[in-house]
Write an enzyme that holds these catalytic residues in place. Structure first.
Site, PDB file in Angstrom:
ATOM      1  N   ASP A  10     -23.234 -19.316  36.623  1.00  0.00           N
ATOM      2  CA  ASP A  10     -24.393 -19.468  35.740  1.00  0.00           C
ATOM      3  C   ASP A  10     -25.244 -20.615  36.277  1.00  0.00           C
ATOM      4  O   ASP A  10     -24.790 -21.758  36.335  1.00  0.00           O
ATOM      5  CB  ASP A  10     -23.915 -19.763  34.315  1.00  0.00           C
ATOM      6  N   ASP A 105     -30.176 -15.229  36.567  1.00  0.00           N
ATOM      7  CA  ASP A 105     -29.485 -16.487  36.881  1.00  0.00           C
ATOM      8  C   ASP A 105     -27.987 -16.482  36.604  1.00  0.00           C
ATOM      9  O   ASP A 105     -27.360 -17.539  36.590  1.00  0.00           O
ATOM     10  CB  ASP A 105     -30.138 -17.641  36.118  1.00  0.00           C
ATOM     11  N   GLU A 106     -27.394 -15.333  36.407  1.00  0.00           N
ATOM     12  CA  GLU A 106     -25.948 -15.317  36.208  1.00  0.00           C
ATOM     13  C   GLU A 106     -25.352 -14.000  36.673  1.00  0.00           C
ATOM     14  O   GLU A 106     -26.001 -12.960  36.660  1.00  0.00           O
ATOM     15  CB  GLU A 106     -25.570 -15.583  34.752  1.00  0.00           C
TER      16      GLU A 106
END
EC number: 2.7.7.7
Length: 356
Positions: A10, A105-106
């Protein structure tokens, strides 16, 4: 049966971190991404400096301005976020094809096949975070465990720029003391129902029967029952077929010295060759990309009759492409080398363990 090893990566305050990287004047400031303070939009991301004022994602911009009137309000630049996300996902896929992106983003990575006694999952997670930092100048947090639920939980426990491992030795203690609102998937509405029924932490959830939880939450109740016990059998789902392999680097300062740039091209060619060898692939196209100091992106590609996989072959072609692209009067801030049109190599190649 081999025990699964899952990593959840993350990125830390991703949008704000990209803005701070691309505009160093924002570093260390309370950055609020989403729009102007006077807009009717909501906050996309807030830096940790802004969060100290109570600003958080999904908050109306007007409220964020009241809480943090001296904040730096930045309009979202999704082009930059998508480009950086593509870099990050490419790093993930240089380790394994079993990657399940959840957002820009993860992502989850199943690295079970990479783990060995002298290369534990935690060390692989450290290598991945190091690659992200070197290639994008951004920090990421990682969670490592034996299933997706616990890996995601772990990634949020030591933010920013941290890593947590949840294993069979510590899972019970962690879950029993966990605030119910910190369980992934428990939102405001679920939390209220939990509180109304005397469930405030993991131990309270653990003590409820499966029947009770199904009565309160329907089908979700079975999942909550399992989460309280650290159980999650869901797989890392990846339907993506790899089409290319590449590496990029952003220079600390803008550069127009050919010698320095070509040293970096050699390094990138080597990294790209390593990744090809790990996959036992060769490539029939080579692409060089540069980003100028004015953020203009230029690229040039060469298609080949015979496939390549060695550091020297990739560099020789990248050298020619760079010379076609370069303008001696224009400094660059980023350079990348990518190979594509992949095919199976006809000889035995090296593995990831030769490069870690």
């Amino acid at each position: 049966m081999t025990e699964r090893r899952i990593i959840h990566i993350d990125m830390d305050y991703f949008f704000a971190q990209v803005e701070m990287r691309d505009n160093p004047k924002l570093k260390g400031k309370p950055v609020i991404v989403g729009g102007k303070a006077s807009s009717r939009g909501v906050v996309s991301t807030a830096s940790y400096e802004a969060r100290k004022y109570g600003v958080h994602s999904a908050m109306p911009m007007s409220q964020a301005h009241k809480l943090c009137p001296n904040g730096y309000f930045v309009t979202s630049n999704f082009g930059a976020y998508r480009e950086t996300s593509a870099q990050i996902m490419s790093i993930f896929r240089s380790y394994t094809d079993k990657v399940e992106p959840m957002s820009l983003d993860e992502a989850y990575l199943d690295i079970t096949e990479l783990v060995r006694p002298d290369l534990p999952a935690s060390k692989i997670a450290q290598y991945i975070r190091k690659d992200i930092l070197e290639q994008t100048h951004l920090t990421a947090s990682a969670g490592v465990s034996y299933n997706k639920f616990l890996a995601k939980l772990a990634s949020g426990m030591n933010k920013p720029d941290g890593m947590t491992v949840i294993d069979y030795q510590n899972v019970h203690d962690i879950l029993m003391t966990l605030d119910i609102g910190d369980f992934p998937g428990v939102g405001k509405a679920s939390k209220k129902v939990m509180h109304d029924n005397g469930i405030f932490n993991g131990r309270d959830l653990y003590e409820k029967t499966e029947f009770e939880l199904i009565r309160l939450f329907g089908k979700r109740g079975r999942g909550l029952y399992n989460k309280a016990r650290g159980i999650d059998h869901s797989e890392v789902k990846s339907s993506r077929v790899r089409k290319s392999v590449g590496t990029e680097r952003t220079f600390a300062t803008d550069v127009n010295d050919d010698e320095e740039i070509l040293r970096k091209v050699w390094e990138l060619s080597g990294k790209t060759a390593e990744r090809l060898n790990k996959l036992q692939k060769s490539a029939k196209t080579v692409t060089v990309k540069i980003k100028t100091y004015q953020f203009e992106t230029l690229s040039k590609q060469m298609s080949l009759r015979d496939s390549v996989s060695s550091e020297e072959d990739i560099y020789n072609i990248a050298y020619l492409l760079y010379n076609d692209l370069k303008d001696p009067d224009v400094p660059i801030r980023l350079i990348g080398v990518t190979v594509g049109n992949l095919e199976q190599s006809t000889y035995k190649n090296m593995t990831i363990y030769d490069f870690i």
